[in-house]
Design a protein around this motif. Structure first.
Motif, mmCIF file in Angstrom:
data_model
loop_
_atom_site.group_PDB
_atom_site.id
_atom_site.type_symbol
_atom_site.label_atom_id
_atom_site.label_comp_id
_atom_site.label_asym_id
_atom_site.label_seq_id
_atom_site.Cartn_x
_atom_site.Cartn_y
_atom_site.Cartn_z
ATOM 1 N N ALA A 260 85.338 -59.685 -68.408
ATOM 2 C CA ALA A 260 84.881 -59.579 -69.807
ATOM 3 C C ALA A 260 84.158 -58.262 -70.083
ATOM 4 O O ALA A 260 84.451 -57.597 -71.094
ATOM 5 N N PRO A 261 83.209 -57.813 -69.221
ATOM 6 C CA PRO A 261 82.574 -56.516 -69.482
ATOM 7 C C PRO A 261 83.552 -55.342 -69.485
ATOM 8 O O PRO A 261 83.421 -54.422 -70.290
ATOM 9 N N VAL A 262 84.561 -55.392 -68.584
ATOM 10 C CA VAL A 262 85.548 -54.311 -68.558
ATOM 11 C C VAL A 262 86.366 -54.315 -69.840
ATOM 12 O O VAL A 262 86.646 -53.269 -70.430
ATOM 13 N N ARG A 263 86.745 -55.499 -70.309
ATOM 14 C CA ARG A 263 87.477 -55.597 -71.575
ATOM 15 C C ARG A 263 86.664 -54.995 -72.719
ATOM 16 O O ARG A 263 87.192 -54.234 -73.549
ATOM 17 N N LEU A 264 85.389 -55.357 -72.780
ATOM 18 C CA LEU A 264 84.536 -54.847 -73.862
ATOM 19 C C LEU A 264 84.441 -53.331 -73.812
ATOM 20 O O LEU A 264 84.496 -52.652 -74.849
ATOM 21 N N MET A 265 84.302 -52.765 -72.620
ATOM 22 C CA MET A 265 84.195 -51.325 -72.453
ATOM 23 C C MET A 265 85.464 -50.633 -72.948
ATOM 24 O O MET A 265 85.411 -49.619 -73.667
ATOM 25 N N CYS A 266 86.616 -51.183 -72.573
ATOM 26 C CA CYS A 266 87.886 -50.578 -72.975
ATOM 27 C C CYS A 266 88.157 -50.775 -74.460
ATOM 28 O O CYS A 266 88.681 -49.876 -75.134
ATOM 29 N N ARG A 267 87.823 -51.943 -74.990
ATOM 30 C CA ARG A 267 88.034 -52.181 -76.416
ATOM 31 C C ARG A 267 87.137 -51.274 -77.262
ATOM 32 O O ARG A 267 87.525 -50.849 -78.351
ATOM 33 N N HIS A 268 85.959 -50.979 -76.748
ATOM 34 C CA HIS A 268 85.077 -50.048 -77.462
ATOM 35 C C HIS A 268 85.723 -48.667 -77.556
ATOM 36 O O HIS A 268 85.670 -48.019 -78.601
ATOM 37 N N ALA A 269 86.342 -48.223 -76.458
ATOM 38 C CA ALA A 269 87.036 -46.935 -76.491
ATOM 39 C C ALA A 269 88.212 -46.976 -77.460
ATOM 40 O O ALA A 269 88.482 -46.005 -78.174
ATOM 41 N N LEU A 270 88.910 -48.120 -77.523
ATOM 42 C CA LEU A 270 90.081 -48.254 -78.386
ATOM 43 C C LEU A 270 89.731 -48.155 -79.868
ATOM 44 O O LEU A 270 90.583 -47.807 -80.700
ATOM 45 N N ARG A 271 88.493 -48.422 -80.204
ATOM 46 C CA ARG A 271 88.082 -48.344 -81.610
ATOM 47 C C ARG A 271 88.204 -46.926 -82.167
ATOM 48 O O ARG A 271 88.150 -46.716 -83.384
ATOM 49 N N SER A 272 88.393 -45.941 -81.279
ATOM 50 C CA SER A 272 88.593 -44.563 -81.744
ATOM 51 C C SER A 272 89.902 -44.400 -82.510
ATOM 52 O O SER A 272 90.062 -43.453 -83.284
ATOM 53 N N VAL A 273 90.864 -45.305 -82.283
ATOM 54 C CA VAL A 273 92.145 -45.252 -83.003
ATOM 55 C C VAL A 273 91.938 -45.851 -84.390
ATOM 56 O O VAL A 273 91.544 -47.009 -84.523
ATOM 57 N N ARG A 274 92.213 -45.057 -85.437
ATOM 58 C CA ARG A 274 91.888 -45.480 -86.797
ATOM 59 C C ARG A 274 92.856 -46.516 -87.359
ATOM 60 O O ARG A 274 92.466 -47.379 -88.138
ATOM 61 N N ASP A 275 94.116 -46.457 -86.976
ATOM 62 C CA ASP A 275 95.129 -47.361 -87.516
ATOM 63 C C ASP A 275 95.035 -48.721 -86.830
ATOM 64 O O ASP A 275 95.285 -48.831 -85.627
ATOM 65 N N PRO A 276 94.693 -49.793 -87.591
ATOM 66 C CA PRO A 276 94.532 -51.106 -86.949
ATOM 67 C C PRO A 276 95.827 -51.639 -86.346
ATOM 68 O O PRO A 276 95.803 -52.332 -85.322
#
Length: 489
Positions: A260-276
């Motif tokens: 779960a912490p690794v997922r959160l870390m990676c998903r946080h980085a993914l938020r840099s992509v503007r197109d949902p």
């Protein structure tokens, strides 16, 4: 030193071959020849010169423990600096006279009567050695898919590990096939100058931010004057991989706690992509760690550029001027860059290794590559591998594993120098080791995480990864047990 001056052939002049040759010299061996088909040392760090090529393990750990470099310019060293480091080690430890560059070993056959390996070079020269070590690595042979129409393409086409620096990418319409560890490094570097860049995504990856930084001069000075500072930094990085990240890969309980912490870390980085919608297409549907977790602080941002596009549909054909995909679209491009990785199960290719009974190594491995401790194969005496089957680490530094293998092979060399004619690992020892390794891997995230990766062969057998901790491998290889081998005096 012993009863005879052992002659040793090392095939490969990358981190494995250089480290082993240094260990052998320090143990008193002098008749060492390091073969490499290229014109210089460095292995993957000589071959991979694509823009942005860098290590994803911190520099202080991705280096020999006996040769620290106090002045690494940044936390994650880039290709030119790592290559310079390997050249420095070659000169510093007097390996230059032992090098046979631009010399490919095509065949090696064991002469049982003489207890020696007969090797043949690409130009037909025949040589003999008491001990043969394949230090070819797992990531040395580029993998390029065979697709219809490839021969008809009129533009430039090359693999990322064979980068064409003579081809100007300014204003080019580029297709990047693959989106793994290499692509996420070079795409941000070449996208700004391209007219268009289309990434043909093979499978999505978990990507975290890369905690890179430039080391200031005062840190270089401190490392030199107080060496324990660098040693502590190395130890801290090692413990982070060993105690925090590794359990998430090899232990079901660790996966439960750390996924779960690794997922959160990676998903946080993914938020840099503007197109949902693109964010959704970039979100993996498998467990973190099943494929190698990648690191980049630039890749996702690059995908926001108007000239960069991501295509999910599989490629069906290469045309004279583009790429056709399964959805019927034809993408006009003038440059194709294959970022499709390596043939990671070809541990000795293209060299043919034949044992005393005429069995070729790849035939012995028809059901999957196997080696005791990743180094010794039954039926192939006086032969060892470095970075062989099941010695890759999903978290950590392969250099630590290579130093363990060096210490083990040096012990084998001492046995051969002190009166043993041949040593051949017992089949039952190899079988027990392999069964235990595959049993442990069966509960790892690589086997249970819901993905296909380069760790698995065509039969979904994990032939690449070590199923435990780096310290566990160090402990297993610290002492060579002669009882594990058939020894002939």
């Amino acid at each position: 030193m012993g009863r005879r001056d052992l002659s040793i052939a090392v095939v490969g002049a990358g981190f494995s071959g250089i480290g082993l040759a240094i260990g052998l010299k320090q143990a008193g061996f002098t008749d060492i020849t390091i073969f490499d088909k290229a014109d210089g040392v460095g292995g993957v760090w000589r071959d991979n010169t694509y823009p942005g090529a860098a290590c994803d393990a911190p520099s202080h750990l991705y280096s020999y423990s006996f040769e620290p470099k106090p002045d690494w310019t940044r936390r994650f060293a880039e290709q030119p600096e790592i290559l310079d480091y390997l050249r420095h080690c070659t000169a510093e430890y007097g390996l230059t006279p032992h090098l046979r560059l631009r010399t490919e070993i095509t065949d090696a056959e064991f002469d049982a009567a003489r207890g020696r390996w007969r090797v043949r070079t690409g130009d037909g020269e025949r040589l003999e050695y008491d001990l043969l070590v394949a230090a070819c690595g797992q990531l040395s042979n580029p993998a390029v898919p065979r697709l219809p129409g490839m021969d008809s393409f009129t533009g430039a086409m090359f693999h990322s590990a064979r980068w064409d620096h003579g081809h100007d990418l300014t204003g080019a319409r580029i297709a990047v096939v693959g989106n793994g560890a290499s692509a996420i490094q070079f795409v941000p570097r070449i996208a700004p100058d391209a007219e268009s860049l289309t990434i043909f995504q093979i499978e999505v990856h978990w990507i975290s931010r890369k905690p890179d930084r430039v080391y200031p001069r005062w840190r270089h000075t401190l490392n030199r004057r107080v060496p324990v500072v660098q040693k502590l930094a190395r130890l801290g990085i090692f413990l982070w991989f060993e105690l925090v990240l590794n359990p998430a890969l090899v232990s079901p309980r660790g996966r439960l706690l750390l996924s779960a912490p690794v997922r959160l870390m990676c998903r946080h980085a993914l938020r840099s992509v503007r197109d949902p919608q693109l964010r959704d297409r970039l979100t993996p549907r498998y467990e973190p760690g099943c494929k190698r977790i990648l690191t980049s602080s630039e890749y996702y941002e690059t995908l926001n550029r108007p000239n960069v596009h991501v295509v999910d549909s599989p490629i069906t054909e290469i045309t004279a001027d583009g790429v056709r995909t399964a959805d019927g679209e034809h993408h006009l491009v003038d440059t194709i860059i294959w970022a499709t990785g390596f043939r990671s199960q070809d541990f000795v290719a293209p060299m043919r290794v034949t044992g005393p009974h005429g069995t070729e190594l790849n035939a012995a491995w028809k059901d999957g590559a196997r080696a005791y401790l990743g180094m010794a194969v039954s039926g192939f005496p006086n032969f060892f591998l470095m970075y062989g089957p099941n010695t890759n680490v999903g978290s950590g530094s392969i250099v630590h594993m290579l130093e363990s293998q060096t210490a083990y092979i040096v012990q084998a060399a001492r046995l051969l120098a002190e009166g043993i004619t041949t040593m051949d690992v017992r089949q039952d020892v190899l079988d027990r080791f392999d069964a235990a390794t595959q049993r442990r891997l069966s509960t790892s995230v690589w086997n249970q995480g819901g993905c296909d990766s380069w760790y698995l062969d065509a039969d979904h057998r994990n032939t690449n990864n070590w199923p435990g901790f780096m310290t566990g491998y160090r402990r297993r290889t610290r002492r060579l047990n002669p009882a594990d081998y058939h020894l002939r005096h």
